[in-house]
Scaffold this motif. Structure first.
Motif, mmCIF file in Angstrom:
data_model
loop_
_atom_site.group_PDB
_atom_site.id
_atom_site.type_symbol
_atom_site.label_atom_id
_atom_site.label_comp_id
_atom_site.label_asym_id
_atom_site.label_seq_id
_atom_site.Cartn_x
_atom_site.Cartn_y
_atom_site.Cartn_z
ATOM 1 N N VAL A 101 0.846 -1.205 0.000
ATOM 2 C CA VAL A 101 0.000 0.000 0.000
ATOM 3 C C VAL A 101 0.877 1.249 0.000
ATOM 4 O O VAL A 101 0.621 2.213 -0.736
ATOM 5 C CB VAL A 101 -0.948 -0.007 1.210
ATOM 6 N N LEU A 102 1.921 1.241 0.830
ATOM 7 C CA LEU A 102 2.861 2.366 0.838
ATOM 8 C C LEU A 102 3.539 2.526 -0.522
ATOM 9 O O LEU A 102 3.780 3.655 -0.984
ATOM 10 C CB LEU A 102 3.923 2.155 1.913
ATOM 11 N N GLY A 103 3.829 1.402 -1.181
ATOM 12 C CA GLY A 103 4.435 1.461 -2.507
ATOM 13 C C GLY A 103 3.538 2.166 -3.511
ATOM 14 O O GLY A 103 4.016 2.933 -4.360
ATOM 15 N N LEU A 104 2.215 1.942 -3.403
ATOM 16 C CA LEU A 104 1.277 2.649 -4.279
ATOM 17 C C LEU A 104 1.322 4.151 -4.020
ATOM 18 O O LEU A 104 1.299 4.958 -4.954
ATOM 19 C CB LEU A 104 -0.144 2.130 -4.041
ATOM 20 N N ILE A 105 1.358 4.528 -2.744
ATOM 21 C CA ILE A 105 1.397 5.949 -2.395
ATOM 22 C C ILE A 105 2.646 6.609 -2.957
ATOM 23 O O ILE A 105 2.610 7.764 -3.412
ATOM 24 C CB ILE A 105 1.331 6.120 -0.865
ATOM 25 N N TYR A 106 3.751 5.876 -3.002
ATOM 26 C CA TYR A 106 5.025 6.446 -3.442
ATOM 27 C C TYR A 106 5.145 6.491 -4.962
ATOM 28 O O TYR A 106 5.786 7.400 -5.505
ATOM 29 C CB TYR A 106 6.176 5.639 -2.860
ATOM 30 N N THR A 107 4.509 5.542 -5.670
ATOM 31 C CA THR A 107 4.766 5.416 -7.108
ATOM 32 C C THR A 107 3.580 5.750 -8.005
ATOM 33 O O THR A 107 3.773 6.088 -9.169
ATOM 34 C CB THR A 107 5.209 3.978 -7.437
ATOM 35 N N ASP A 108 2.356 5.633 -7.516
ATOM 36 C CA ASP A 108 1.173 5.838 -8.347
ATOM 37 C C ASP A 108 0.732 7.299 -8.268
ATOM 38 O O ASP A 108 0.461 7.826 -7.187
ATOM 39 C CB ASP A 108 0.044 4.913 -7.869
ATOM 40 N N LYS A 109 0.641 7.961 -9.404
ATOM 41 C CA LYS A 109 0.309 9.381 -9.443
ATOM 42 C C LYS A 109 -1.014 9.692 -8.743
ATOM 43 O O LYS A 109 -1.197 10.781 -8.201
ATOM 44 C CB LYS A 109 0.245 9.867 -10.890
ATOM 45 N N ARG A 110 -1.946 8.740 -8.754
ATOM 46 C CA ARG A 110 -3.247 8.976 -8.121
ATOM 47 C C ARG A 110 -3.123 9.190 -6.619
ATOM 48 O O ARG A 110 -3.942 9.880 -6.008
ATOM 49 C CB ARG A 110 -4.179 7.790 -8.379
ATOM 50 N N PHE A 111 -2.095 8.583 -6.020
ATOM 51 C CA PHE A 111 -2.018 8.543 -4.562
ATOM 52 C C PHE A 111 -0.838 9.302 -3.969
ATOM 53 O O PHE A 111 -0.698 9.369 -2.754
ATOM 54 C CB PHE A 111 -1.940 7.082 -4.097
ATOM 55 N N MET A 112 0.012 9.889 -4.820
ATOM 56 C CA MET A 112 1.224 10.532 -4.315
ATOM 57 C C MET A 112 0.928 11.667 -3.344
ATOM 58 O O MET A 112 1.707 11.929 -2.428
ATOM 59 C CB MET A 112 2.072 11.056 -5.480
ATOM 60 N N GLY A 113 -0.194 12.341 -3.526
ATOM 61 C CA GLY A 113 -0.540 13.442 -2.636
ATOM 62 C C GLY A 113 -0.756 13.005 -1.198
ATOM 63 O O GLY A 113 -0.634 13.821 -0.271
ATOM 64 N N LEU A 114 -1.050 11.731 -0.987
ATOM 65 C CA LEU A 114 -1.290 11.234 0.368
ATOM 66 C C LEU A 114 -0.029 11.295 1.223
ATOM 67 O O LEU A 114 -0.108 11.406 2.451
ATOM 68 C CB LEU A 114 -1.799 9.786 0.318
ATOM 69 N N LEU A 115 1.133 11.232 0.584
ATOM 70 C CA LEU A 115 2.377 11.279 1.346
ATOM 71 C C LEU A 115 2.476 12.584 2.140
ATOM 72 O O LEU A 115 2.957 12.601 3.271
ATOM 73 C CB LEU A 115 3.578 11.128 0.413
ATOM 74 N N ASP A 116 1.988 13.671 1.552
ATOM 75 C CA ASP A 116 2.048 14.965 2.233
ATOM 76 C C ASP A 116 1.083 15.048 3.416
ATOM 77 O O ASP A 116 1.188 15.956 4.231
ATOM 78 C CB ASP A 116 1.722 16.096 1.246
#
Length: 487
Positions: A372-387
């Motif tokens: 799931v963390l890998g999706l947040i880091y690599t998938d453009k749809r979810f990158m904003g969640l890191l912030d």
């Protein structure tokens, strides 16, 4: 054997350098020193620049995720609902407005908005006033499912009166929570319980204060009596005022009683009654609407503050959107499983019961959380969640967490915490200058209360320091840094 009395980086390195197996197994040696002996632990760490797994231990073991579960909810909600999603609370009428009157019933449709407040509802009726409406010749129907499941399976029963486990309903006002204070009376061990007089709840209080802390067993007991009535009894040690946050037990009744108060204080005359209904009106027109903040802002609050009500309200919305039927814990959990599986997360053996992580029935592995963390880091749809993840020593649930608000971890750890009785988890990223971005998951279940009290630092903090210290060639003698968790 090397025994560490005071945890410093120098002490750790001295132990490892004196060991003949330093070059062979850095983490094996380190974990033998820092791993809590009575807990079940699982670890996963991956260098996101080289795509190499740094360490995995018990990474496929299923454990309680607690609030790290919210990472799954954030990704699934983003994928299914989209960034433009909002909760909408709407007022409908079947009849046109004429001469400042609504001839017939008015319908207020709740949406399960976890952020809806009394003030927002007053704002809706102020909009009616601004439209020139002064009279409703009919009833006000509150539309929502008054029979829905309010708590997920596996929620701890004695948490249900506490606001972090407030009921998840289409009817939500003020987070389905009321706030008050328990005060000691002078020259007596009796107490006074005070809540705002306008709140449509009732409390019976027989609690006492053990001002001199002489009682061997002194605990408060809150009983939920139904109809938003409560009995507070037992004992509280000390003589200081105690703030209370109590979850209501009947959201539909709370909504009905609250709307009666709002109508009574408005300039609009309601000739009929406030009633509850499970059925939306046919052929009715929307008069006014209140919208929540958009999904990204909801997710930001959910992740930073670990807001359970937002998480489980979104879970039900995911189920509703995915299966085109009324949302529930069951269909929301199934939808989340299918959405994440389609995105590449292997949840074959996982158990998902809610969106918040409150359920003791949830089971996830460190490897599944890492995906799931890998999706947040690599998938453009979810990158904003890191912030939106808490930042060590700066924001959210990591702002004041012990040993994360000091060197070497402060400012560099972006992660979701997951804590409940016996559980202390952390899942996220290390992002530091001159250090490769690193994904990590640390799960600790079955934590001893005594060990937690006596520990030098949280296991997750010790492990993350070890990641910062780690050199692929294990050339630890060249480390010129002296940052320490024991400063």
């Amino acid at each position: 054997m090397c025994v560490i009395r005071h945890l410093t980086r120098a002490a750790l390195l001295t132990c490892f350098i004196s060991s003949p197996s330093v070059a062979e197994d850095y983490f094996s040696n380190l974990l033998s020193l820092i791993k809590p002996p009575h807990s079940h632990t699982a670890l996963y760490a991956k260098n996101l620049v080289t795509d190499q797994v740094v360490l995995e231990e018990n990474a496929d073991t299923l454990l309680l995720p607690a609030s790290t579960q919210k990472l799954l909810t954030a990704v699934a909600a983003t994928a299914q609902l989209g960034d433009d999603f909002t909760f909408n609370t709407k007022l409908y009428s079947r009849y046109p407005i004429k001469n400042g009157k609504v001839t017939g019933d008015l319908y207020l449709k709740f949406s399960g908005d976890p952020t809806l407040t009394t003030q927002d509802l007053r704002g809706l009726f102020k909009k009616l006033e601004d439209l020139g409406i002064s009279r409703i010749n009919g009833d006000l129907y509150l539309i929502g499912d008054s029979n829905e499941q309010l708590q997920a399976p596996g929620w701890v029963w004695d948490d249900l009166g506490i606001c972090f486990a407030a009921p998840v309903s289409q009817f939500v006002i003020n987070q389905n929570c009321v706030h008050g204070q328990l005060k000691p009376l002078l020259a007596s061990n009796k107490s006074q319980l005070s809540f705002a007089s306008y709140l449509p709840v009732k409390f019976y209080n027989s609690a006492i204060f053990d001002k001199n802390k002489q009682e061997a067993f002194c605990d408060l007991d809150l009983k939920r009596l139904g109809n938003n009535q409560f009995q507070l009894s037992g004992c509280y040690p000390g003589s200081k005022n105690l703030k209370l946050a109590v979850a209501i037990s009947d959201p539909a009744l709370f909504a009905s009683d609250t709307l009666k108060q709002i109508i009574a204080s408005s300039k609009i005359k309601l000739t009929g009654s406030v009633r509850l209904s499970n059925v939306s009106p046919n052929y009715a027109n929307i008069i006014v609407t209140h919208s929540s903040k958009a999904l990204p802002r909801l997710l930001e609050t959910m992740l930073l503050k670990s807001d359970n009500l937002i998480a489980d309200s979104l879970l039900k919305q995911i189920g509703q959107s995915y299966f085109k039927q009324a949302g529930s814990f069951k269909n929301g959990s199934q939808a989340m499983r299918e959405i994440l599986t389609q995105a590449g997360v292997d949840l074959t053996h996982a158990q998902i019961v809610d969106g918040s992580g409150l359920s003791r029935y949830n089971l996830l592995s460190a490897k599944q959380l890492s995906q799931v963390l890998g999706l947040i880091y690599t998938d453009k749809r979810f990158m904003g969640l890191l912030d939106f993840l808490p930042l060590s020593g700066v924001s959210g649930t990591l702002q004041y967490k012990s040993y994360f608000n000091r060197k070497p971890l402060v400012n560099y750890v972006y992660a979701k915490t997951g804590s409940m009785q016996g559980v202390d988890n952390l899942a996220g990223f290390i992002k530091k200058p001159y250090f490769d971005d690193t994904l990590f998951v640390v799960l600790e279940n079955g934590q001893s209360p005594l060990e937690k009290k006596e520990q030098i630092a949280p296991f997750s903090a010790l492990f993350l320091q070890s990641l910062l210290d780690y050199k692929p060639n294990n050339d630890l003698k060249t480390s010129g840094t002296t940052d320490s968790l024991s400063h």
